[in-house]
Each structure stands twice: as structure tokens, then as C-alpha cells.
Design a protein around this motif. Structure first.
Motif, PDB file in Angstrom:
ATOM      1  N   LYS A   1      22.125  26.169  12.420  1.00 21.86           N
ATOM      2  CA  LYS A   1      20.745  26.627  12.249  1.00 21.86           C
ATOM      3  C   LYS A   1      19.698  25.572  12.619  1.00 21.86           C
ATOM      4  CE  LYS A   1      21.901  29.637   8.336  1.00 21.86           C
ATOM      5  NZ  LYS A   1      21.638  29.861   6.905  1.00 21.86           N
ATOM      6  N   LEU A   2      20.127  24.383  13.071  1.00 15.60           N
ATOM      7  CA  LEU A   2      19.169  23.316  13.385  1.00 15.60           C
ATOM      8  C   LEU A   2      18.187  23.765  14.451  1.00 15.60           C
ATOM      9  CD1 LEU A   2      21.543  20.208  13.464  1.00 15.60           C
ATOM     10  CD2 LEU A   2      19.869  20.767  11.711  1.00 15.60           C
ATOM     11  N   PRO A   3      16.914  23.327  14.393  1.00 13.96           N
ATOM     12  CA  PRO A   3      16.326  22.484  13.354  1.00 13.96           C
ATOM     13  C   PRO A   3      16.027  23.274  12.072  1.00 13.96           C
ATOM     14  CG  PRO A   3      14.666  23.021  14.982  1.00 13.96           C
ATOM     15  CD  PRO A   3      15.953  23.640  15.456  1.00 13.96           C
ATOM     16  N   LEU A   4      16.145  22.589  10.956  1.00 14.05           N
ATOM     17  CA  LEU A   4      15.920  23.183   9.640  1.00 14.05           C
ATOM     18  C   LEU A   4      14.606  22.697   9.045  1.00 14.05           C
ATOM     19  CD1 LEU A   4      19.499  22.631   8.197  1.00 14.05           C
ATOM     20  CD2 LEU A   4      18.481  24.838   8.731  1.00 14.05           C
ATOM     21  N   ASP A   5      13.938  23.574   8.306  1.00 17.65           N
ATOM     22  CA  ASP A   5      12.730  23.179   7.591  1.00 17.65           C
ATOM     23  C   ASP A   5      13.122  22.368   6.363  1.00 17.65           C
ATOM     24  OD1 ASP A   5      10.973  24.497   9.339  1.00 17.65           O
ATOM     25  OD2 ASP A   5      11.125  26.369   8.229  1.00 17.65           O
ATOM     26  N   ILE A   6      12.463  21.241   6.196  1.00 16.30           N
ATOM     27  CA  ILE A   6      12.688  20.358   5.050  1.00 16.30           C
ATOM     28  C   ILE A   6      11.332  19.871   4.543  1.00 16.30           C
ATOM     29  CG2 ILE A   6      15.016  19.641   5.736  1.00 16.30           C
ATOM     30  CD1 ILE A   6      13.800  17.072   6.891  1.00 16.30           C
ATOM     31  N   HIS A   7      11.331  19.242   3.386  1.00 14.15           N
ATOM     32  CA  HIS A   7      10.102  18.680   2.843  1.00 14.15           C
ATOM     33  C   HIS A   7      10.402  17.362   2.124  1.00 14.15           C
ATOM     34  CE1 HIS A   7      11.781  21.190  -0.362  1.00 14.15           C
ATOM     35  NE2 HIS A   7      11.272  20.289  -1.196  1.00 14.15           N
ATOM     36  N   ALA A   8       9.387  16.520   2.088  1.00 11.70           N
ATOM     37  CA  ALA A   8       9.518  15.213   1.451  1.00 11.70           C
ATOM     38  C   ALA A   8       9.507  15.336  -0.060  1.00 11.70           C
ATOM     39  CB  ALA A   8       8.379  14.296   1.897  1.00 11.70           C
ATOM     40  N   LYS A   9      10.218  14.422  -0.677  1.00 10.73           N
ATOM     41  CA  LYS A   9      10.295  14.364  -2.136  1.00 10.73           C
ATOM     42  C   LYS A   9      10.282  12.886  -2.532  1.00 10.73           C
ATOM     43  CE  LYS A   9      13.306  15.752  -5.920  1.00 10.73           C
ATOM     44  NZ  LYS A   9      14.470  16.541  -6.304  1.00 10.73           N
ATOM     45  N   ILE A  10       9.450  12.538  -3.480  1.00  7.30           N
ATOM     46  CA  ILE A  10       9.407  11.158  -3.990  1.00  7.30           C
ATOM     47  C   ILE A  10      10.394  11.068  -5.143  1.00  7.30           C
ATOM     48  CG2 ILE A  10       7.989   9.371  -5.061  1.00  7.30           C
ATOM     49  CD1 ILE A  10       5.554  10.707  -3.653  1.00  7.30           C
ATOM     50  N   VAL A  11      11.327  10.124  -5.051  1.00  4.96           N
ATOM     51  CA  VAL A  11      12.328   9.925  -6.106  1.00  4.96           C
ATOM     52  C   VAL A  11      12.319   8.471  -6.550  1.00  4.96           C
ATOM     53  CG1 VAL A  11      13.823  11.805  -5.301  1.00  4.96           C
ATOM     54  CG2 VAL A  11      14.197   9.490  -4.455  1.00  4.96           C
TER      55      VAL A  11
ATOM     56  N   THR B   1      10.910   5.952  -3.742  1.00  4.15           N
ATOM     57  CA  THR B   1      11.176   6.041  -2.310  1.00  4.15           C
ATOM     58  C   THR B   1      11.038   7.499  -1.888  1.00  4.15           C
ATOM     59  OG1 THR B   1      12.676   5.325  -0.546  1.00  4.15           O
ATOM     60  CG2 THR B   1      13.689   6.357  -2.466  1.00  4.15           C
ATOM     61  N   VAL B   2      11.089   7.732  -0.589  1.00  6.45           N
ATOM     62  CA  VAL B   2      10.946   9.083  -0.053  1.00  6.45           C
ATOM     63  C   VAL B   2      12.279   9.552   0.509  1.00  6.45           C
ATOM     64  CG1 VAL B   2       9.781  10.525   1.670  1.00  6.45           C
ATOM     65  CG2 VAL B   2       8.536   8.658   0.560  1.00  6.45           C
ATOM     66  N   VAL B   3      12.713  10.727   0.076  1.00  8.59           N
ATOM     67  CA  VAL B   3      13.848  11.425   0.663  1.00  8.59           C
ATOM     68  C   VAL B   3      13.331  12.822   1.030  1.00  8.59           C
ATOM     69  CG1 VAL B   3      15.585  10.128  -0.625  1.00  8.59           C
ATOM     70  CG2 VAL B   3      14.730  12.277  -1.549  1.00  8.59           C
ATOM     71  N   PHE B   4      14.156  13.593   1.668  1.00  6.62           N
ATOM     72  CA  PHE B   4      13.773  14.952   2.047  1.00  6.62           C
ATOM     73  C   PHE B   4      14.796  15.919   1.472  1.00  6.62           C
ATOM     74  CE2 PHE B   4      11.493  12.221   4.788  1.00  6.62           C
ATOM     75  CZ  PHE B   4      10.335  12.894   5.124  1.00  6.62           C
ATOM     76  N   GLU B   5      14.387  17.163   1.316  1.00  6.87           N
ATOM     77  CA  GLU B   5      15.329  18.182   0.866  1.00  6.87           C
ATOM     78  C   GLU B   5      15.090  19.465   1.643  1.00  6.87           C
ATOM     79  OE1 GLU B   5      15.104  18.689  -3.359  1.00  6.87           O
ATOM     80  OE2 GLU B   5      12.993  19.152  -3.339  1.00  6.87           O
ATOM     81  N   LEU B   6      16.135  20.286   1.705  1.00  6.26           N
ATOM     82  CA  LEU B   6      16.070  21.543   2.424  1.00  6.26           C
ATOM     83  C   LEU B   6      15.063  22.483   1.776  1.00  6.26           C
ATOM     84  CD1 LEU B   6      19.915  22.138   2.837  1.00  6.26           C
ATOM     85  CD2 LEU B   6      18.343  21.336   4.608  1.00  6.26           C
ATOM     86  N   ASP B   7      14.292  23.178   2.596  1.00  8.77           N
ATOM     87  CA  ASP B   7      13.409  24.218   2.068  1.00  8.77           C
ATOM     88  C   ASP B   7      14.257  25.396   1.623  1.00  8.77           C
ATOM     89  OD1 ASP B   7      11.258  22.632   2.703  1.00  8.77           O
ATOM     90  OD2 ASP B   7      10.469  23.950   4.261  1.00  8.77           O
TER      91      ASP B   7
ATOM     92  N   LYS C   1       0.839  -1.209   0.000  1.00  6.54           N
ATOM     93  CA  LYS C   1       0.000   0.000   0.000  1.00  6.54           C
ATOM     94  C   LYS C   1       0.875   1.260   0.000  1.00  6.54           C
ATOM     95  CE  LYS C   1      -3.960   2.265   0.921  1.00  6.54           C
ATOM     96  NZ  LYS C   1      -5.227   2.178   0.289  1.00  6.54           N
ATOM     97  N   PHE C   2       1.958   1.257   0.793  1.00  6.77           N
ATOM     98  CA  PHE C   2       2.866   2.398   0.867  1.00  6.77           C
ATOM     99  C   PHE C   2       3.492   2.678  -0.504  1.00  6.77           C
ATOM    100  CE2 PHE C   2       7.238   3.968   1.526  1.00  6.77           C
ATOM    101  CZ  PHE C   2       6.941   5.205   2.073  1.00  6.77           C
ATOM    102  N   TYR C   3       4.030   1.639  -1.159  1.00  8.58           N
ATOM    103  CA  TYR C   3       4.676   1.831  -2.459  1.00  8.58           C
ATOM    104  C   TYR C   3       3.687   2.151  -3.573  1.00  8.58           C
ATOM    105  CZ  TYR C   3       9.218   0.804  -0.555  1.00  8.58           C
ATOM    106  OH  TYR C   3      10.380   0.894   0.167  1.00  8.58           O
ATOM    107  N   LEU C   4       2.484   1.620  -3.507  1.00 11.01           N
ATOM    108  CA  LEU C   4       1.456   1.996  -4.485  1.00 11.01           C
ATOM    109  C   LEU C   4       1.093   3.472  -4.317  1.00 11.01           C
ATOM    110  CD1 LEU C   4      -0.873  -1.152  -4.452  1.00 11.01           C
ATOM    111  CD2 LEU C   4       0.654  -0.405  -6.293  1.00 11.01           C
ATOM    112  N   GLY C   5       1.054   3.940  -3.077  1.00 12.42           N
ATOM    113  CA  GLY C   5       0.810   5.353  -2.810  1.00 12.42           C
ATOM    114  C   GLY C   5       1.881   6.230  -3.436  1.00 12.42           C
ATOM    115  N   LEU C   6       3.147   5.823  -3.303  1.00  8.67           N
ATOM    116  CA  LEU C   6       4.244   6.589  -3.901  1.00  8.67           C
ATOM    117  C   LEU C   6       4.090   6.676  -5.412  1.00  8.67           C
ATOM    118  CD1 LEU C   6       7.381   5.388  -1.887  1.00  8.67           C
ATOM    119  CD2 LEU C   6       6.029   7.473  -1.565  1.00  8.67           C
ATOM    120  N   GLU C   7       3.655   5.597  -6.043  1.00  5.50           N
ATOM    121  CA  GLU C   7       3.434   5.601  -7.489  1.00  5.50           C
ATOM    122  C   GLU C   7       2.360   6.617  -7.882  1.00  5.50           C
ATOM    123  OE1 GLU C   7       5.107   4.150  -9.955  1.00  5.50           O
ATOM    124  OE2 GLU C   7       6.484   3.295  -8.493  1.00  5.50           O
ATOM    125  N   GLU C   8       1.423   6.875  -6.968  1.00  2.00           N
ATOM    126  CA  GLU C   8       0.351   7.847  -7.210  1.00  2.00           C
ATOM    127  C   GLU C   8       0.743   9.256  -6.747  1.00  2.00           C
ATOM    128  OE1 GLU C   8      -3.088   6.332  -5.188  1.00  2.00           O
ATOM    129  OE2 GLU C   8      -3.135   4.497  -6.376  1.00  2.00           O
TER     130      GLU C   8
END
Length: 137
Positions: free
Chosen positions: A111-121, A129-135, A11-18
């Protein structure tokens, strides 16, 4: 007590595909588990529900990859680190954050904590899969 189990990984990986990042929310205490697992790690409830994660998060620590801890599929990103991530929904876990290097690590650590956001790659093997990147500042 009978527990209805479903294929969490599927279900998790099907969600990423969507284009959706999914976690599991406990209806008893409100805790959100990410990456998704069956049972709530706060109250132990087995009856959790699927929810879409906002992707907004904070980075609390920075660990640069070493030769033995670096995963080959992340080398294509060039600048990345491992770190403790806290989702807006409350889950804390270790993950990959893009945009961190030896050159900017000291500045970012101050500067921690830093704002980041999820990215599907997409990984080299054709799975997302899910990684994060700096805002952006």
C-alpha cells in the motif's frame, strides 16, 4: 559574511517540551528542513527561520529492525520499523514509524506510500523525541 548562529538542537528540544515540532524554513526558496539544520539544503541560504511542522507525512519504505540496528529505547513500542518519511512540508528523511511488524509488513508494503503522522514521545532518559505512527484507515 557574518552568520548569526543559534542553538538549533536546544530550540528543537524546547519546542518538543511545549508540544511543538519545529523545522527551519528558507525564506528564499521555501524549502523546509527537518530535522532542523542551519543552511537550506536546496539553495544553500544560511538565513533560515523557525516554523512549526504539521506532522502529516507519507511513509515510502519499510525496513524492520535487525539485532544490530535496533535501538533499545524503541523496544518498548514492540511494533515499529525504520523508513523513508516525507513530510507534508517536503523534507525527506529516515525515521521511526510505529505500528509495523513482521505480521503486517507485506500488506503495508503493498500500500506504500502510507499516511502517517508525527508523535512526540518521551525517551527513557527523560528527553522527548519525534516518531511517526500509521494513520487510522
Amino acid at each position: 559574511m557574518a552568520i548569526k548562529l543559534e542553538k538549533v538542537v536546544e530550540k528543537f528540544y524546547l519546542g518538543l517540551e511545549e508540544g511543538k515540532i519545529l523545522g527551519r524554513k528558507c525564506p528564499k526558496c521555501g524549502n523546509v528542513e527537518f530535522p532542523p539544520v542551519y543552511a537550506c539544503n536546496v539553495c544553500g541560504n544560511y538565513e533560515t527561520e523557525w516554523v512549526e511542522i504539521s506532522g502529516k507525512a507519507k511513509l515510502h519504505s519499510i525496513v524492520l529492525p535487525a539485532a544490530l540496528s535496533s535501538k533499545p529505547e524503541y523496544k518498548k513500542f514492540k511494533k515499529f520499523c525504520y523508513g523513508e518519511i516525507e513530510l507534508e512540508e517536503g523534507s525527506r528523511f529516515n525515521g521511526v514509524v510505529l505500528g509495523v511488524s513482521k505480521k503486517n509488513r507485506k500488506e503495508l508494503t503493498a500500500k506504500l506510500p502510507l499516511d502517517i503522522h508525527a508523535k512526540i514521545v518521551e525517551r527513557d532518559i527523560g528527553v522527548k523525541t519525534v516518531v511517526f505512527e500509521l494513520d487510522e484507515d
